[in-house]
Scaffold this active site. Structure first.
Site, short mmCIF file in Angstrom:
data_model
loop_
_atom_site.label_atom_id
_atom_site.label_comp_id
_atom_site.label_asym_id
_atom_site.label_seq_id
_atom_site.Cartn_x
_atom_site.Cartn_y
_atom_site.Cartn_z
CB SER A 269 -9.86 11.37 8.62
OG SER A 269 -9.67 10.04 8.37
CE LYS A 314 -6.91 10.47 4.70
NZ LYS A 314 -7.70 10.70 6.06
#
EC number: 3.4.21.53
Length: 376
Positions: A269, A314
């Site tokens: 990611s 996140k």
């Protein structure tokens, strides 16, 4: 009372405490039962793990190496490099728990009440039949692969020529769909008749089949072979997908050397933020206008940005690290809407070009026209 010789004080009965009201007794027993239940739940096994915001790393800054030294996260040799400013931060997610030790019910209850955390089924992160060590190895391989694809995407954006070949590095287990069919070192050429550009492209082709058998052409020892492999559902970096049970790497022929030094972080990611960091190091001026920008997203060699797991965690990790701007994959927009922490502006990107346009807008102070998850 004064006592005289030869006299004894009168005996008095001790005062009796009034009995506790029934409500107080009931409340006391309820508290005792609650404590007992809490203790029991603390030790009962669960079938969940907790995702929480992890560390944030500046791709144009420094990181701590395995030797404990502070090193540049991105090192380039064979080309001119330039000073940077601000930050381009990759965000991570920490998983609390594993198959050997899951969080207690008390820990899960606290996580449910915390908007920055998520309670997810154990199977979604640690598939049955895959050990913690195997999962860590898979994520480490995906990280290496994402670094190579990020480098290819960045250099291609800057006009360099890069070649690519997709190779099998390992099988995920003896019972993997590809076991006995593919071997480490095999070079994947096509999937269902379509040329495979890179590892991410092969994964996308497998997903598009929805679990149907995939016809794979590969090369081994100079000989080309064609086989059929039936994928099985599994989990990669917290995302459920169809898998053929191999770990892949995309080998590129880079004209310059790019080294990404980041330990103890796995998964694919960080690809987009790696690519942006490489471009910033190789081009004059501050790509972000000196602002503190964070983001996430996978990336392919041709610059396509893909969705990731743990987007909400996140977002909070970026906010807590001081970022004001966040670049999120458009594929994660449904999870983003309504869950953006105060003080953070989020822009949706589908490609590396979109991410560069967002950074240009941030740098110029003109972000009004940039796409967000709310605007589609």
């Amino acid at each position: 009372m004064t006592l005289f010789e030869g006299t004894e004080p009168e005996a008095t009965e001790p005062a009796r405490r009034p009995p506790l009201p029934r409500r107080a007794v009931a409340g006391l027993w309820a508290a005792v039962v609650a404590i007992v239940v809490l203790v029991v739940l603390t030790f009962l096994p669960t079938a969940y793990v907790i995702q929480r915001p992890g560390p944030v790393y500046d791709t144009i800054g420094t990181a701590t190496s395995a030797d404990g030294e502070e090193v540049r996260l991105i090192e380039v040799s064979g080309a001119d490099t330039h000073e940077t400013a601000g930050t381009l931060e990759l965000t991570t997610v920490q998983v609390v728990g594993n198959r050997e030790r899951t969080p207690s019910w008390f820990e899960l209850a606290l996580a449910w009440l915390d908007s920055s955390r998520a309670v997810v089924p154990l199977e979604a992160v640690f598939p049955r039949g895959v050990t913690t060590e195997q999962r860590e190895q898979q994520n480490a391989t995906l990280m290496v692969d994402s670094q190579a694809e990020a480098t290819a995407a960045a250099l291609s954006e800057l006009g360099y020529d890069v070649g690519a070949s997709v190779e099998v590095t390992d099988l995920t287990g003896d019972d993997a769909p590809a076991a006995g069919i593919l071997e480490p070192g095999d070079r994947i050429l096509t999937a269902d008749g379509r040329a495979v550009r890179d590892a991410a492209h092969l994964r996308d082709l497998i997903q598009s089949g929805g679990g149907d058998p995939v016809e794979i052409m590969f090369e081994r020892d100079g000989e080309r072979r064609t086989v059929q492999i039936t994928p099985e559902q599994g989990s990669v970096a917290g995302e459920t997908m169809w898998l053929i049970g191999v770990t892949l790497t995309t080998a590129f022929d880079f004209p310059i050397d790019v080294t990404i030094q980041l330990d103890n972080v796995g998964g694919p990611s960080a690809g987009m933020m790696f690519a942006l960091g490489i471009i910033d190091v190789l081009t004059p001026g501050a790509l972000n206008g000196g602002e503190q920008v964070a983001g996430t997203g996978t990336i392919t060699a041709n610059g396509e940005v893909g969705a990731i797991g743990g987007i909400r965690q996140k977002l909070y990790g970026a906010r807590d690290a001081g970022a004001e701007w966040f670049l999120a994959p458009a594929g994660n927009c449904r999870e983003v809407v309504g869950h953006v922490p105060d003080g953070l502006s989020v822009f949706a990107v589908e490609t590396l070009d979109d991410a560069l346009a967002a950074l240009e807008g941030i740098s110029d102070g003109d972000t009004a026209g940039l796409p967000t998850c709310e605007t589609g």
